[in-house]
Design a protein around this motif. Sequence first.
Motif, mmCIF file in Angstrom:
data_model
loop_
_atom_site.group_PDB
_atom_site.id
_atom_site.type_symbol
_atom_site.label_atom_id
_atom_site.label_comp_id
_atom_site.label_asym_id
_atom_site.label_seq_id
_atom_site.Cartn_x
_atom_site.Cartn_y
_atom_site.Cartn_z
ATOM 1 N N GLY A 1 8.450 -3.107 12.802
ATOM 2 C CA GLY A 1 8.383 -1.993 13.747
ATOM 3 C C GLY A 1 7.402 -2.255 14.876
ATOM 4 N N GLY A 2 7.391 -1.327 15.835
ATOM 5 C CA GLY A 2 6.616 -1.522 17.053
ATOM 6 C C GLY A 2 5.130 -1.719 16.819
ATOM 7 N N ILE A 3 4.497 -0.765 16.136
ATOM 8 C CA ILE A 3 3.044 -0.842 15.937
ATOM 9 C C ILE A 3 2.705 -2.013 15.016
ATOM 10 N N ASP B 1 8.202 -5.919 5.491
ATOM 11 C CA ASP B 1 9.051 -4.770 5.859
ATOM 12 C C ASP B 1 10.204 -4.727 4.875
ATOM 13 N N LYS C 1 15.404 -6.219 6.507
ATOM 14 C CA LYS C 1 14.905 -6.707 7.811
ATOM 15 C C LYS C 1 14.330 -8.114 7.722
ATOM 16 N N ASP D 1 10.154 -2.991 -0.293
ATOM 17 C CA ASP D 1 10.297 -1.552 -0.065
ATOM 18 C C ASP D 1 9.028 -0.889 -0.587
ATOM 19 N N VAL D 2 8.193 -0.390 0.298
ATOM 20 C CA VAL D 2 6.869 0.117 -0.120
ATOM 21 C C VAL D 2 6.954 1.364 -0.995
ATOM 22 N N ASN E 1 0.908 0.393 6.968
ATOM 23 C CA ASN E 1 1.380 1.053 8.174
ATOM 24 C C ASN E 1 2.830 1.508 8.109
ATOM 25 N N THR F 1 -2.305 3.836 8.468
ATOM 26 C CA THR F 1 -1.823 4.540 9.652
ATOM 27 C C THR F 1 -1.597 6.009 9.320
ATOM 28 N N TYR G 1 6.224 15.089 7.238
ATOM 29 C CA TYR G 1 5.552 13.933 7.835
ATOM 30 C C TYR G 1 4.049 14.213 7.985
ATOM 31 N N LYS H 1 0.712 12.457 6.198
ATOM 32 C CA LYS H 1 -0.328 11.781 6.977
ATOM 33 C C LYS H 1 -1.708 12.394 6.698
ATOM 34 N N GLY I 1 -1.327 8.810 18.520
ATOM 35 C CA GLY I 1 -0.640 9.989 19.076
ATOM 36 C C GLY I 1 0.795 9.602 19.330
ATOM 37 N N ILE J 1 3.180 6.943 20.543
ATOM 38 C CA ILE J 1 3.251 5.516 20.865
ATOM 39 C C ILE J 1 4.727 5.161 20.970
ATOM 40 N N SER K 1 7.647 3.404 20.193
ATOM 41 C CA SER K 1 7.995 2.381 19.201
ATOM 42 C C SER K 1 9.357 2.726 18.627
ATOM 43 N N GLY K 2 9.769 1.958 17.613
ATOM 44 C CA GLY K 2 11.073 2.178 16.996
ATOM 45 C C GLY K 2 11.220 3.556 16.361
ATOM 46 N N ILE K 3 10.104 4.224 16.062
ATOM 47 C CA ILE K 3 10.184 5.476 15.317
ATOM 48 C C ILE K 3 10.938 6.550 16.102
HETATM 49 P P1 NAD Z 1 8.750 1.908 13.667
HETATM 50 O O1 NAD Z 1 9.912 2.738 13.210
HETATM 51 O O2 NAD Z 1 8.932 1.017 14.831
HETATM 52 O O3 NAD Z 1 8.148 1.078 12.462
HETATM 53 C C1 NAD Z 1 8.101 1.556 11.143
HETATM 54 C C2 NAD Z 1 8.466 0.396 10.228
HETATM 55 O O4 NAD Z 1 8.297 0.823 8.870
HETATM 56 C C3 NAD Z 1 9.925 -0.022 10.390
HETATM 57 O O5 NAD Z 1 10.034 -1.398 10.696
HETATM 58 C C4 NAD Z 1 10.544 0.311 9.060
HETATM 59 O O6 NAD Z 1 11.570 -0.577 8.643
HETATM 60 C C5 NAD Z 1 9.333 0.231 8.137
HETATM 61 N N1 NAD Z 1 9.612 0.942 6.900
HETATM 62 C C6 NAD Z 1 10.174 2.164 6.756
HETATM 63 N N2 NAD Z 1 10.353 2.444 5.465
HETATM 64 C C7 NAD Z 1 9.897 1.374 4.777
HETATM 65 C C8 NAD Z 1 9.817 1.056 3.406
HETATM 66 N N3 NAD Z 1 10.257 1.918 2.469
HETATM 67 N N4 NAD Z 1 9.307 -0.133 3.038
HETATM 68 C C9 NAD Z 1 8.871 -1.017 3.972
HETATM 69 N N5 NAD Z 1 8.909 -0.774 5.286
HETATM 70 C C10 NAD Z 1 9.423 0.406 5.683
HETATM 71 O O7 NAD Z 1 7.628 2.977 14.010
HETATM 72 P P2 NAD Z 1 6.075 2.770 14.317
HETATM 73 O O8 NAD Z 1 5.727 3.777 15.320
HETATM 74 O O9 NAD Z 1 5.743 1.349 14.562
HETATM 75 O O10 NAD Z 1 5.465 3.271 12.940
HETATM 76 C C11 NAD Z 1 4.381 2.635 12.301
HETATM 77 C C12 NAD Z 1 3.503 3.686 11.686
HETATM 78 O O11 NAD Z 1 2.884 4.442 12.731
HETATM 79 C C13 NAD Z 1 4.225 4.706 10.811
HETATM 80 O O12 NAD Z 1 3.461 4.955 9.653
HETATM 81 C C14 NAD Z 1 4.270 5.939 11.674
HETATM 82 O O13 NAD Z 1 4.332 7.112 10.925
HETATM 83 C C15 NAD Z 1 2.960 5.808 12.404
HETATM 84 N N6 NAD Z 1 2.813 6.596 13.626
HETATM 85 C C16 NAD Z 1 3.582 6.334 14.694
HETATM 86 C C17 NAD Z 1 3.408 7.092 15.838
HETATM 87 C C18 NAD Z 1 4.209 6.830 17.074
HETATM 88 O O14 NAD Z 1 4.114 7.607 18.018
HETATM 89 N N7 NAD Z 1 4.990 5.758 17.139
HETATM 90 C C19 NAD Z 1 2.455 8.114 15.866
HETATM 91 C C20 NAD Z 1 1.681 8.344 14.742
HETATM 92 C C21 NAD Z 1 1.860 7.572 13.624
#
Ligand code: NAD
Length: 281
Positions: A38-40, A59, A63, A88-89, A115, A166, A187, A191, A218, A220, A222-224
């Motif tokens: 994922g993005g972050i 991941d 993937k 799978d976490v 994360n 995260t 969600y 958190k 806040g 970001i 990303s893929g979410i």
């Molecule tokens: P993302 O969707 O790009 O990345 C999340 C990754 O987690 C994905 O690659 C996904 O395949 C992986 N994932 C999901 N379920 C899984 C599992 N069961 N086992 C293993 N991997 C798994 O989104 P992101 O924004 O990069 O999210 C990263 C973290 O940041 C997350 O915890 C998200 O809640 C948190 N977050 C994101 C934002 C935002 O604005 N993007 C804000 C606050 C918190």
Amino acid sequence: MANFDDRYPLDKWRDADHSVMQEFSLAGKKGFVTGAAGGIGRSAAAAWAEAGADVALVDLPAKLDQLESLAAEMSDKYGVTVVAIGCDVSDPDSVAALKTTLVDRLGTVDIAFLNAGVCLTDDSIDIPFDKWQKTLDINLSGAFMTGQIAHQIMREHGHGGSLIFTSSTAGHTVLNMGGFPAPNMSYGVTKAGVTRYTQYLAAALAPYGIRSNAITPGYIWSGIFGDSVSEEGHDAMLQMVPERRFARNDELQGLLVFLASDASAYVTGTDTPIDGGLLVY
Ligand code: NAD
């Protein structure tokens, strides 16, 4: 009166071998990042690799191809070892296997970014139980289990380390979107739990030289968010953000290197917002 000057030198910067910039280096450290496709996550892994760490990208098993290609790209660019591991976490067996694979492939774990997370749709007061449960399984139990194998490896190998979780602004407040609560109820609950888990670990693991901190992103980009955000939705989210924009994933890299590195040796139990000012309201 005791003299504490030996214990706490007042001007360490005067030492010939002291360098604050050197403290940010991750050279020789081994770490893993969950949610690394994922993005972050992938941006964090790249930052750790650039700072000199060997990194495992973790991941979902589905993937793995994407992770393999990211690993090849990062090891080429930064000249460190980067490996890909499917896990799978939310599945205890998969996380137990991750522990073994990490030790086999990296030798040990000094730094871990826990994360992986999801934010599912229709996450409000009428959310069906299966969605609620899935969010808890991945975001909260996943953080618990992956954090646990990380500190177990550190303790079994007799060295300290740094855990970074995260969290989210949704774990600290009910996000307001145009006068209504944003659809992220379960969600936010997970958190909030991640933040408290982080603090508990900080207290319990300090005697082992293991630090535990969280970051609170806040908005970001990303893929979410996938394709789910309209121009109107984008603007509605940003009404509560003084910076009036999303962050890029790379804007989290500095904080993630700092928290992993010796530059943050006295930082534990914290949860740092990186949110364009959102939590001031
Ligand atoms: P993302 O969707 O790009 O990345 C999340 C990754 O987690 C994905 O690659 C996904 O395949 C992986 N994932 C999901 N379920 C899984 C599992 N069961 N086992 C293993 N991997 C798994 O989104 P992101 O924004 O990069 O999210 C990263 C973290 O940041 C997350 O915890 C998200 O809640 C948190 N977050 C994101 C934002 C935002 O604005 N993007 C804000 C606050 C918190």
